[in-house]
Design a protein around this motif. Structure first.
Motif, PDB file in Angstrom:
ATOM      1  N   VAL A   8      11.609  -6.118 -32.480  1.00  0.00           N
ATOM      2  CA  VAL A   8      10.376  -5.738 -33.171  1.00  0.00           C
ATOM      3  C   VAL A   8       9.572  -4.822 -32.248  1.00  0.00           C
ATOM      4  N   PHE A   9       9.259  -3.633 -32.741  1.00  0.00           N
ATOM      5  CA  PHE A   9       8.445  -2.658 -32.004  1.00  0.00           C
ATOM      6  C   PHE A   9       7.095  -2.593 -32.697  1.00  0.00           C
ATOM      7  N   GLU A  10       6.065  -2.884 -31.934  1.00  0.00           N
ATOM      8  CA  GLU A  10       4.736  -2.955 -32.535  1.00  0.00           C
ATOM      9  C   GLU A  10       3.792  -2.051 -31.750  1.00  0.00           C
ATOM     10  N   ASP A  11       3.030  -1.217 -32.450  1.00  0.00           N
ATOM     11  CA  ASP A  11       2.041  -0.414 -31.725  1.00  0.00           C
ATOM     12  C   ASP A  11       0.699  -0.413 -32.442  1.00  0.00           C
ATOM     13  N   ARG A  12      -0.309  -0.018 -31.708  1.00  0.00           N
ATOM     14  CA  ARG A  12      -1.649   0.092 -32.282  1.00  0.00           C
ATOM     15  C   ARG A  12      -2.068   1.560 -32.275  1.00  0.00           C
ATOM     16  N   GLY A  13      -1.170   2.385 -32.759  1.00  0.00           N
ATOM     17  CA  GLY A  13      -1.402   3.822 -32.815  1.00  0.00           C
ATOM     18  C   GLY A  13      -2.026   4.234 -34.133  1.00  0.00           C
ATOM     19  N   PRO A  14      -1.861   5.515 -34.483  1.00  0.00           N
ATOM     20  CA  PRO A  14      -2.517   6.070 -35.664  1.00  0.00           C
ATOM     21  C   PRO A  14      -1.888   5.655 -36.998  1.00  0.00           C
ATOM     22  N   VAL A  35       5.707   5.444 -27.480  1.00  0.00           N
ATOM     23  CA  VAL A  35       5.069   5.910 -26.252  1.00  0.00           C
ATOM     24  C   VAL A  35       4.405   7.272 -26.493  1.00  0.00           C
ATOM     25  N   LEU A  36       5.059   8.106 -27.319  1.00  0.00           N
ATOM     26  CA  LEU A  36       4.572   9.461 -27.578  1.00  0.00           C
ATOM     27  C   LEU A  36       3.391   9.472 -28.546  1.00  0.00           C
ATOM     28  N   PHE A  37       3.499   8.708 -29.622  1.00  0.00           N
ATOM     29  CA  PHE A  37       2.526   8.826 -30.708  1.00  0.00           C
ATOM     30  C   PHE A  37       1.473   7.728 -30.725  1.00  0.00           C
ATOM     31  N   ALA A  38       1.676   6.677 -29.955  1.00  0.00           N
ATOM     32  CA  ALA A  38       0.789   5.523 -30.109  1.00  0.00           C
ATOM     33  C   ALA A  38       0.396   4.929 -28.770  1.00  0.00           C
ATOM     34  N   LYS A  39      -0.365   3.879 -28.836  1.00  0.00           N
ATOM     35  CA  LYS A  39      -0.695   3.120 -27.627  1.00  0.00           C
ATOM     36  C   LYS A  39      -0.680   1.641 -27.987  1.00  0.00           C
ATOM     37  N   GLY A  40      -0.799   0.808 -26.982  1.00  0.00           N
ATOM     38  CA  GLY A  40      -0.762  -0.628 -27.245  1.00  0.00           C
ATOM     39  C   GLY A  40       0.578  -1.057 -27.802  1.00  0.00           C
ATOM     40  N   VAL A  41       1.629  -0.718 -27.069  1.00  0.00           N
ATOM     41  CA  VAL A  41       2.982  -0.999 -27.554  1.00  0.00           C
ATOM     42  C   VAL A  41       3.484  -2.356 -27.044  1.00  0.00           C
ATOM     43  N   HIS A  42       4.040  -3.130 -27.972  1.00  0.00           N
ATOM     44  CA  HIS A  42       4.705  -4.384 -27.601  1.00  0.00           C
ATOM     45  C   HIS A  42       6.096  -4.402 -28.209  1.00  0.00           C
ATOM     46  N   GLY A  51      -4.544   4.241 -39.042  1.00  0.00           N
ATOM     47  CA  GLY A  51      -5.690   3.798 -38.251  1.00  0.00           C
ATOM     48  C   GLY A  51      -5.474   2.462 -37.572  1.00  0.00           C
ATOM     49  N   LYS A  52      -4.403   1.764 -37.943  1.00  0.00           N
ATOM     50  CA  LYS A  52      -4.170   0.429 -37.361  1.00  0.00           C
ATOM     51  C   LYS A  52      -2.923   0.363 -36.505  1.00  0.00           C
ATOM     52  N   GLY A  53      -1.844   0.943 -36.989  1.00  0.00           N
ATOM     53  CA  GLY A  53      -0.629   0.926 -36.182  1.00  0.00           C
ATOM     54  C   GLY A  53       0.629   0.786 -37.011  1.00  0.00           C
TER      55      GLY A  53
END
Ligand SMILES: Nc1ncnc2c1ncn2[C@@H]1O[C@H](COP(=O)(O)OP(=O)(O)O)[C@@H](O)[C@H]1O
Ligand SMILES: [Mg+2]
Length: 101
Positions: free
Chosen positions: A44-50, A21-28, A90-92
């Protein structure tokens, strides 16, 4: 699962979720039971952050790019039976944890 193990799993999960939540977005987040042969829970924690450039550094106790305590990732790993991190700048980031009963 014992109350202790349950607390350990939930503590690990809350650290990982807080990071995403802090470092990324698009969290599933996906939760399932261990496939076969054993009893346990897989999350499984998946994000589309940096993504994380240096995983070894991020996993070290005390490292934070956010003036945090830097204990979230190493503690989460310690509290679970399995911990896999897959990250691409760049992808997550995807982190999979398993706790057996
Ligand atoms: N999902 C993520 N996406 C990008 N960077 C992350 C993610 N999770 C952790 N990090 C990086 O790893 C570092 C260490 O995380 P952590 O051990 O939880 O410490 P803290 O949250 O106190 O910074 C963070 O400061 C951040 O740079
Ligand atoms: Mg953290």
């Amino acid at each position: 699962m014992t109350a202790l193990k349950e607390t350990q799993l939930l503590t690990a999960a809350s650290e990982l979720l807080a990071n995403m939540v802090l470092f990324a977005k698009g969290v599933h987040v996906f939760i399932s039971s261990v496939a076969e042969g054993a009893k346990g829970i897989v999350i499984v924690f998946e994000d589309r952050g940096p993504g994380i450039e240096n995983v070894a550094q991020a996993m070290a106790k005390g490292f934070s790019t956010n003036k945090g305590l830097g204990h979230g990732l190493p503690s989460a790993k310690q509290l679970c039976d399995e911990f896999y991190i897959n990250t691409s700048v760049g992808k997550g980031t995807t982190i999979t944890i398993t706790k057996y009963c």
